[in-house]
Design an enzyme around this catalytic site. Sequence first.
Site, PDB file in Angstrom:
ATOM      1  N   HIS A 270      71.908  -9.923  51.349  1.00 35.52           N
ATOM      2  CA  HIS A 270      72.579 -10.459  52.532  1.00 35.52           C
ATOM      3  C   HIS A 270      71.559 -10.520  53.674  1.00 35.52           C
ATOM      4  CE1 HIS A 270      76.548 -10.626  55.007  1.00 35.52           C
ATOM      5  NE2 HIS A 270      75.560 -11.148  55.707  1.00 35.52           N
TER       6      HIS A 270
ATOM      7  N   GLU B  22      74.485 -13.689  50.090  1.00 37.49           N
ATOM      8  CA  GLU B  22      75.565 -13.664  51.076  1.00 37.49           C
ATOM      9  C   GLU B  22      74.998 -13.969  52.460  1.00 37.49           C
ATOM     10  OE1 GLU B  22      78.169  -9.964  49.171  1.00 37.49           O
ATOM     11  OE2 GLU B  22      77.048  -9.682  51.022  1.00 37.49           O
TER      12      GLU B  22
ATOM     13  N   HIS C  77      82.953  -4.462  49.340  1.00 42.03           N
ATOM     14  CA  HIS C  77      82.840  -3.716  50.588  1.00 42.03           C
ATOM     15  C   HIS C  77      83.547  -2.365  50.449  1.00 42.03           C
ATOM     16  CE1 HIS C  77      81.311  -4.012  54.755  1.00 42.03           C
ATOM     17  NE2 HIS C  77      82.125  -2.982  54.926  1.00 42.03           N
ATOM     18  N   ASP C  78      82.742  -1.307  50.426  1.00 35.60           N
ATOM     19  CA  ASP C  78      83.217   0.076  50.357  1.00 35.60           C
ATOM     20  C   ASP C  78      83.860   0.450  49.026  1.00 35.60           C
ATOM     21  OD1 ASP C  78      82.221   0.538  52.864  1.00 35.60           O
ATOM     22  OD2 ASP C  78      84.148   0.405  53.892  1.00 35.60           O
TER      23      ASP C  78
ATOM     24  N   HIS D 215      76.065  -0.161  49.414  1.00 38.44           N
ATOM     25  CA  HIS D 215      75.894   1.081  50.163  1.00 38.44           C
ATOM     26  C   HIS D 215      76.279   2.307  49.339  1.00 38.44           C
ATOM     27  CE1 HIS D 215      75.608   3.541  53.818  1.00 38.44           C
ATOM     28  NE2 HIS D 215      76.673   4.172  53.352  1.00 38.44           N
TER      29      HIS D 215
END
Length: 238
Positions: free
Chosen positions: A43, A70, A191-192, A215
């Site tokens: 990204h 992204e 995401h997460d 992450h």
Amino acid sequence: MTKLSVNINKIATLRNSRGGNNPNLLKVALDCEKFGAQGITVHPRPDERHIRYQDVFDLKASISTEFNIEGNCREQKFVDLVIANKPAQVTLVPDELGQITSNHGWDTIKHQSYLQDMTALFKEAGIRVSIFVDPDVKMVEAAAKTGTDRIELYTESYAKNYLDNPLEAIKPYREAALVANELGLGLNAGHDLDLDNLQYFYTHIPGLLEVSIGHALISDALYLGLEETVKRYRMQLV
């Protein structure tokens, strides 16, 4: 099969914090593939605080799995970067300047005409298009009218609410997924997502084609090692 695409932005952040090339971003990407990742996601942002534009060219020339770029297609430099590299997939994300991380999906009703144009541009170049959306049935329905191949469900609210009430946390995502399936849209998510919540998400979302995880996966690798971590994430998707 739901594919695991590893987002390597955090590796680039660590590298950039000291200058030089340690850790070696390209080696990490190739190792992720060797350990079982079925895709690599990056990204890039205008300030190049993690992924640099040159990284994209280097990765495109070397990796063998699906490459997903992204980013914010309202930035011409991003558009040019994607067209020049022709990844397997571009994921359109409505970033704002200075945004630390993605925190909302597109309003596919308000921006429908614009997204139609951008989708057509990338598809003409032979690139699969995915649009980042919140788990809102109306946004999914409007996304289908843009001509996009897929949508990516923004999963932060699921991750935040999962520990308190998994059933309620997954509900809007399942509803959005069912509509996407009915409309012929491919379905991604990210995401997460992590080792605690990924399997539940996977087993409750019909037609899930790909998850993009960065992450949490890189954080887990600090304790488990990269090879073991990639294997454990793959195990959640079977």
